[in-house]
Write a protein that holds these residues in place. Sequence first.
Motif, mmCIF file in Angstrom:
data_model
loop_
_atom_site.group_PDB
_atom_site.id
_atom_site.type_symbol
_atom_site.label_atom_id
_atom_site.label_comp_id
_atom_site.label_asym_id
_atom_site.label_seq_id
_atom_site.Cartn_x
_atom_site.Cartn_y
_atom_site.Cartn_z
ATOM 1 N N CYS A 57 66.222 3.148 84.519
ATOM 2 C CA CYS A 57 66.911 3.968 83.524
ATOM 3 C C CYS A 57 68.399 3.936 83.825
ATOM 4 O O CYS A 57 68.822 3.538 84.906
ATOM 5 N N CYS A 100 60.902 3.663 84.458
ATOM 6 C CA CYS A 100 61.937 3.328 85.442
ATOM 7 C C CYS A 100 61.297 3.217 86.823
ATOM 8 O O CYS A 100 60.429 3.999 87.189
ATOM 9 N N PHE A 123 62.721 3.528 89.838
ATOM 10 C CA PHE A 123 63.266 4.293 90.961
ATOM 11 C C PHE A 123 62.197 5.292 91.392
ATOM 12 O O PHE A 123 61.506 5.854 90.526
ATOM 13 N N ARG A 165 65.957 14.413 89.323
ATOM 14 C CA ARG A 165 66.443 15.356 88.301
ATOM 15 C C ARG A 165 65.940 16.773 88.616
ATOM 16 O O ARG A 165 66.668 17.752 88.470
ATOM 17 N N HIS A 182 69.514 5.619 87.123
ATOM 18 C CA HIS A 182 69.196 4.965 88.396
ATOM 19 C C HIS A 182 69.774 3.557 88.479
ATOM 20 O O HIS A 182 70.016 3.042 89.564
ATOM 21 N N CYS A 219 60.893 8.510 89.248
ATOM 22 C CA CYS A 219 61.414 8.600 87.871
ATOM 23 C C CYS A 219 60.348 8.137 86.884
ATOM 24 O O CYS A 219 59.595 7.216 87.153
HETATM 25 ZN ZN LIG Z 1 65.109 6.396 86.473
#
Ligand SMILES: [Zn+2]
Length: 451
Positions: free
Chosen positions: A392, A357, A359, A85, A395, A362
């Motif tokens: 999340c 999460c 990933f 992000r 992801h 994240c």
């Molecule tokens: Zn995530």
Amino acid sequence: MGHVVGSDGPGAWKELDDLVTRVVENRAAIASLQADEASLLADAVDLMISRTEERRAQSRPRTDSDLPLREICAELGAAMRMSDRTVQARIGDATTLLTSFRATHDAWRAGLIDAGHVAAIRDAGAGIADAAERARYERQMLEAAAHESPGRLRVLGRVVAARIDPASIDERHRVARASRDVRVIGLEDGMARLIADLPAVPAYAICDRLTQMAHTVRDPGFAAPDICADDPCTVGASANPPQLDCRSIGELRADILADILLTATPTAHGDRDALAAICGRVQVIVPVLTAAGLSDQPALLAGQGPIDSATARRLAADAPGWDRVMIHPHTGMPLAVDRYRPSAELRRFLAVRDEHCRFPGCRMPVWRCDLDHTTDAARGGVTSHENLANLCRRHHTLKHASEWKVTQVGSGVLEWTSPTLRRYTDRPPSTVSFVPESAFALSPDGVPPPF
Ligand SMILES: [Zn+2]
């Protein structure tokens, strides 16, 4: 090395002069490299456009229109060890700069201004739609940037932009308004910062109301001076004088804000009863000996860090549904939760193991995540802790819709492979932060989870 501080004589000034020169040169070199990085990040957009066209040519059915960009951000983010992000936001900033503020980018590249100046010019001027007006704004700002700090330049930018393009204020506010949000940022020492981006009017009104309330707590006569105006003596001479609150106005503002936000019910949004039933949730991990007051090992706010033991004990005493978690004494791996109902139990176990999460990079907390079968159930993946992980929505979609691959290699460790075949290992946060300590030994060694 020289002795700049405390030395007299021309030699000391010469050394300081050299130091300043070297620092200035170094900053110019850094600025230049940062400008190059912005160019590279902006290239991601060209890449995205060509990938989108490629996909369209193959007519692959995809619902998420920004998936190609997300793929690129995920690939870059993992390589840069940043959240994707953040990378996406940087790509957006770089693109704005290179399309709308070319002269600013050139000055940055030449080492004449810093990243702070660049952000100030870009952010305050981004709303000026007319290219010629924007160029006029940019020239004026670059002149100022030669002698002003980024902080001053930011304020100046708002004024200059408003003068050059007064009509854009309403439009800019309309766009900015859509970005209103509440966020929280973890700080040191068991603290966190709650940030609300609001339109200026309610923001200042909220602060004023909290201040008035804080003064009233400190001095109950503050908000109602009329009541005792006839007989001022009764205020101080009362048989039960008001308790002096020793909290500062700032402390009171913060405490009252938390009180209101955790207990009050909104009146103008949605179903009142449904909203009234919603409580704030946090996941706190308290070592059993700390809960009993026998150890000062820190309790942890999942995904954030340590919190003070008094708060942890108070939460443990008040919490209605408390899961006890057995933790492996040497690895910190959660082993079991002592409740029945296997599916809910597995869900809780994974919430404790994953915290957020899984990933790479994240930090979306588990209660905003889906449980994902690492190997799809349709391809024979089992529903067990060895084949489930919290992802999340962003992801989860990425995993299913892109070339990213993931496998579980045991002990909750996920191995991600990116579309460019780079490999990233994501370990359960509980094991990364765990410090082996015999007092934590709540279960025998090597006991596998009971499901
Ligand atoms: Zn995530």
